[in-house]
Write a protein that holds these residues in place. Structure first.
Motif, short mmCIF file in Angstrom:
data_model
loop_
_atom_site.label_atom_id
_atom_site.label_comp_id
_atom_site.label_asym_id
_atom_site.label_seq_id
_atom_site.Cartn_x
_atom_site.Cartn_y
_atom_site.Cartn_z
N PHE A 165 2.26 0.41 3.15
CA PHE A 165 1.58 1.66 3.53
C PHE A 165 2.43 2.43 4.52
N LEU A 166 2.95 1.75 5.52
CA LEU A 166 3.78 2.39 6.53
C LEU A 166 5.07 2.95 5.91
N GLN A 167 5.68 2.19 5.03
CA GLN A 167 6.89 2.64 4.34
C GLN A 167 6.59 3.90 3.53
N GLY A 168 5.51 3.88 2.76
CA GLY A 168 5.13 5.04 1.96
C GLY A 168 4.79 6.24 2.84
N PHE A 169 4.11 6.00 3.95
CA PHE A 169 3.73 7.06 4.87
C PHE A 169 4.97 7.73 5.48
N LEU A 170 5.90 6.92 5.94
CA LEU A 170 7.10 7.45 6.59
C LEU A 170 7.96 8.26 5.62
N ILE A 171 8.11 7.77 4.40
CA ILE A 171 8.96 8.46 3.42
C ILE A 171 8.21 9.64 2.80
N LEU A 173 5.72 11.49 3.84
CA LEU A 173 5.46 12.63 4.72
C LEU A 173 6.73 13.08 5.45
N HIS A 174 7.87 12.57 5.02
CA HIS A 174 9.19 12.97 5.49
C HIS A 174 9.40 12.76 6.99
N PHE A 175 8.83 11.70 7.53
CA PHE A 175 9.11 11.33 8.92
C PHE A 175 10.50 10.70 9.01
N THR A 176 10.92 10.04 7.94
CA THR A 176 12.25 9.45 7.87
C THR A 176 12.85 9.78 6.51
N ASP A 177 14.10 9.38 6.32
CA ASP A 177 14.71 9.55 5.01
C ASP A 177 14.22 8.44 4.08
N ARG A 178 14.91 8.21 2.99
CA ARG A 178 14.46 7.25 1.98
C ARG A 178 14.41 5.81 2.48
N HIS A 179 15.02 5.51 3.62
CA HIS A 179 15.06 4.14 4.13
C HIS A 179 13.80 3.75 4.90
N GLY A 180 12.99 4.69 5.31
CA GLY A 180 11.70 4.40 5.94
C GLY A 180 11.78 3.48 7.14
N LEU A 181 11.23 2.29 6.97
CA LEU A 181 11.13 1.33 8.07
C LEU A 181 12.48 0.89 8.61
N LEU A 182 13.50 0.88 7.79
CA LEU A 182 14.83 0.49 8.27
C LEU A 182 15.31 1.45 9.37
N ASN A 183 14.96 2.72 9.27
CA ASN A 183 15.33 3.67 10.31
C ASN A 183 14.67 3.32 11.64
N LEU A 184 13.40 2.90 11.58
CA LEU A 184 12.69 2.56 12.80
C LEU A 184 13.17 1.26 13.41
N LEU A 185 13.61 0.35 12.55
CA LEU A 185 14.07 -0.95 13.04
C LEU A 185 15.54 -0.93 13.45
N GLY A 186 16.19 0.21 13.28
CA GLY A 186 17.58 0.33 13.70
C GLY A 186 18.57 -0.18 12.69
N GLY A 187 18.13 -0.37 11.41
CA GLY A 187 19.04 -0.91 10.38
C GLY A 187 19.67 0.16 9.69
#
Length: 187
Positions: A165-171, A173-187
């Motif tokens: 859900f969080l991955q889908g939400f981030l991508i 609604l364009h909060f992050t690019d296609r990497h979603g959670l990886l951006n938040l985790l610093g990967g």
């Protein structure tokens, strides 16, 4: 292009999985919602088929993160795991193997080296082979059932659904690019 819908698949299936996870955690298997089971099975099939469809499209469209694809596969397996556990995998493997051996026997019977063997000997060899295959398949079936049982636990479904859900939400609604959670985790 399926790729554009991946964030929304993750968002909706994450919400569905959250409800399913709570339902599985709080209720016994007999008391689970049948409607929720059917809908989650259908979503699981879609989640498992979507990456395959992306590959069949030949990579047209936007790129999708490996994390999103991994989440789709894991959540898809979580959704369909209860139904898959009910399939007798060992029996299916032995039935297919038996049919194949029967076809091979009827095909080889036309050649001289097989024609010289008595039918009882060939039948005995096929029976022994099927028993060996059944034993090996039964062992693997129990291992697969254990894995599916773990993935079908309510808490596992809930946690994976929350991540999806969080991955889908981030991508989506364009909060992050296609990497979603990886951006938040610093990967």
């Amino acid at each position: 292009m399926i790729e554009t819908y991946i964030p929304w698949f993750l968002l909706v299936s994450g919400a569905l999985g959250g409800v399913l996870g709570v339902n599985r955690t709080l209720k016994r298997r007999e008391n689970e919602s049948k409607t929720l089971q059917v809908v989650s099975f259908l979503f699981g099939a879609i989640l498992l088929a979507a990456p395959v469809a992306m590959v069949l499209q030949g990579g047209k469209g936007s790129e999708v993160s490996g994390v999103s694809i991994l989440l789709m596969f894991l959540l898809g397996i979580c959704f369909v795991s209860r139904a898959l556990k009910k399939l007798p995998i060992a029996f299916i493997i032995v039935a297919v193997m038996g049919t194949g051996l029967f076809w091979l026997f009827s095909y080889l019977k036309q050649f001289s080296f097989a024609g010289d063997l008595p039918t009882q000997t060939i039948a005995l060899v096929i029976t022994v082979l099927l028993l060996i295959v059944f034993g090996i398949s039964f062992f693997f079936e129990k291992t697969i059932d254990l894995f599916l049982g773990l993935l079908s636990l309510g808490i596992v479904v809930f946690v994976l659904s929350a991540v999806a859900f969080l991955q889908g939400f981030l991508i989506g609604l364009h909060f992050t690019d296609r990497h979603g959670l990886l951006n938040l985790l610093g990967g």
